[in-house]
Write a protein that holds these residues in place. Sequence first.
Motif, PDB file in Angstrom:
ATOM      1  N   LEU A   1      45.020  30.623  38.931  1.00  0.00           N
ATOM      2  CA  LEU A   1      44.613  29.576  37.993  1.00  0.00           C
ATOM      3  C   LEU A   1      43.092  29.473  37.905  1.00  0.00           C
ATOM      4  N   GLU A   2      42.424  29.585  39.057  1.00  0.00           N
ATOM      5  CA  GLU A   2      40.961  29.533  39.054  1.00  0.00           C
ATOM      6  C   GLU A   2      40.374  30.722  38.291  1.00  0.00           C
ATOM      7  N   THR A   3      40.942  31.906  38.500  1.00  0.00           N
ATOM      8  CA  THR A   3      40.460  33.110  37.823  1.00  0.00           C
ATOM      9  C   THR A   3      40.655  33.022  36.327  1.00  0.00           C
ATOM     10  N   MET A   4      41.825  32.593  35.899  1.00  0.00           N
ATOM     11  CA  MET A   4      42.108  32.500  34.468  1.00  0.00           C
ATOM     12  C   MET A   4      41.257  31.426  33.804  1.00  0.00           C
ATOM     13  N   ALA A   5      40.966  30.342  34.511  1.00  0.00           N
ATOM     14  CA  ALA A   5      40.094  29.307  33.956  1.00  0.00           C
ATOM     15  C   ALA A   5      38.682  29.855  33.746  1.00  0.00           C
TER      16      ALA A   5
ATOM     17  N   ASP B   1      47.197  41.527  41.023  1.00  0.00           N
ATOM     18  CA  ASP B   1      45.884  42.000  41.464  1.00  0.00           C
ATOM     19  C   ASP B   1      45.396  41.226  42.693  1.00  0.00           C
ATOM     20  N   LEU B   2      45.462  39.903  42.627  1.00  0.00           N
ATOM     21  CA  LEU B   2      44.913  39.061  43.696  1.00  0.00           C
ATOM     22  C   LEU B   2      45.731  39.169  44.979  1.00  0.00           C
ATOM     23  N   ALA B   3      47.014  39.476  44.858  1.00  0.00           N
ATOM     24  CA  ALA B   3      47.865  39.608  46.045  1.00  0.00           C
ATOM     25  C   ALA B   3      47.896  41.044  46.566  1.00  0.00           C
TER      26      ALA B   3
END
Length: 403
Positions: free
Chosen positions: A366-370, A397-399
């Motif tokens: 959520l932080e990345t997409m924001a 990607d993040l996991a």
Amino acid sequence: MQGPGGADHDEAAGAPMRLTVLGASGSIGRSTLDLVERYPERFEVQALTANTSAEALADAAVRVGARLAVVADPAAYGALKAALAGSGIEAAAGAEAVVAAAERPADMLVAAIVGAAGLAPTLAAVRAGTTIALANKECLVCGGDLFMQAARSAGTTILPVDSEHNALFQVFEAGNVGQVERLTLTASGGPFRSLSLEEMRHVTPEAALRHPNWSMGARISIDSATMMNKGFEVIEARHLFPVRPDQLDVLVHPQSVVHGMVQYRDGSVLAQLGSPDMRTPISHCLAWPRRMRTPAQRLDLAALGTLTFEAPDPIRFPALRLAREAMATGTAATAALNAADEVLVEAFLNRRIGFLQIAETVEAVLETMARNGELTAPGSVDEVLQVDALAREAARDLAGLTG
């Protein structure tokens, strides 16, 4: 809630209800068909759909005398056609066929498809004006604004199947909206309610799947263990009931007997109680505004003796906070929340990430997409699915699930 009307169907009713069930092979679908089989004179099944379970779908269609059976996976069409040979039941396959099934004339459609795949066909039924018994959370979590606007435009009645929302619906005085102070959804707390944060770091998929009260599918069982499912339910309640986000509350209630409560300005609290059996809320929708008899176990409060409640722990269960933050951001954020969670739950079940990494990585998504400007409010189902795809890619990607 939408719509003032409803079919008058009780044991003495004349014309049977024309019923379609999307997701007939899942747990909600099976429970619905169990009730249909108990009262065959009350229902005329128009269509059943399933994702890939051709044989199970064909068997159910024959048992309830459905006119049409649709499997979403085109590769399963041959198996479905063969299983229905000689039955007189029409067979079809593919995503477009599922939407077409949802658009067939019916009095009620039970929307029980799991995942974002349920959004398009359920929305098609909404636009057709069919009363919706809603069990697909993605319709509201991923496309809530679109979905409810379509329901308002078509004058479509939406009846909540989920036990907590159905409980609230039963005790929510629609003519007294201004008198409502608070809506409370209850949560069992899942299998890890009493574990420490360190203990939760090492839990296994097998342990997470052992829900103490309910028999559910794999994903919803894990979402219950993280309390992400309760976060989704808060988002859904915001769309279903005319209240502000700050009027929605969650209480942990390990016995799963009180399913929802509405507090009014005079201090009264109305609650719906029942055994943890999904046939109760399903039957409430099927018979609404009347009631129908179910085989659900009757409550014996004297035998239970004690009902307990506690506030959820925001440190051990951050998913509730994430859901509220996503709800405040908007529909794109709640759609991303759902998509990322689905990817990460699957990764946990496959032992590729740890239990606590589910919520941690959802927050990172959520932080990345924001930051990337990817949480603009979607204006169509296609745009919802674009957000869904971006969130899934970011979660992988993040996991570290790619490659």
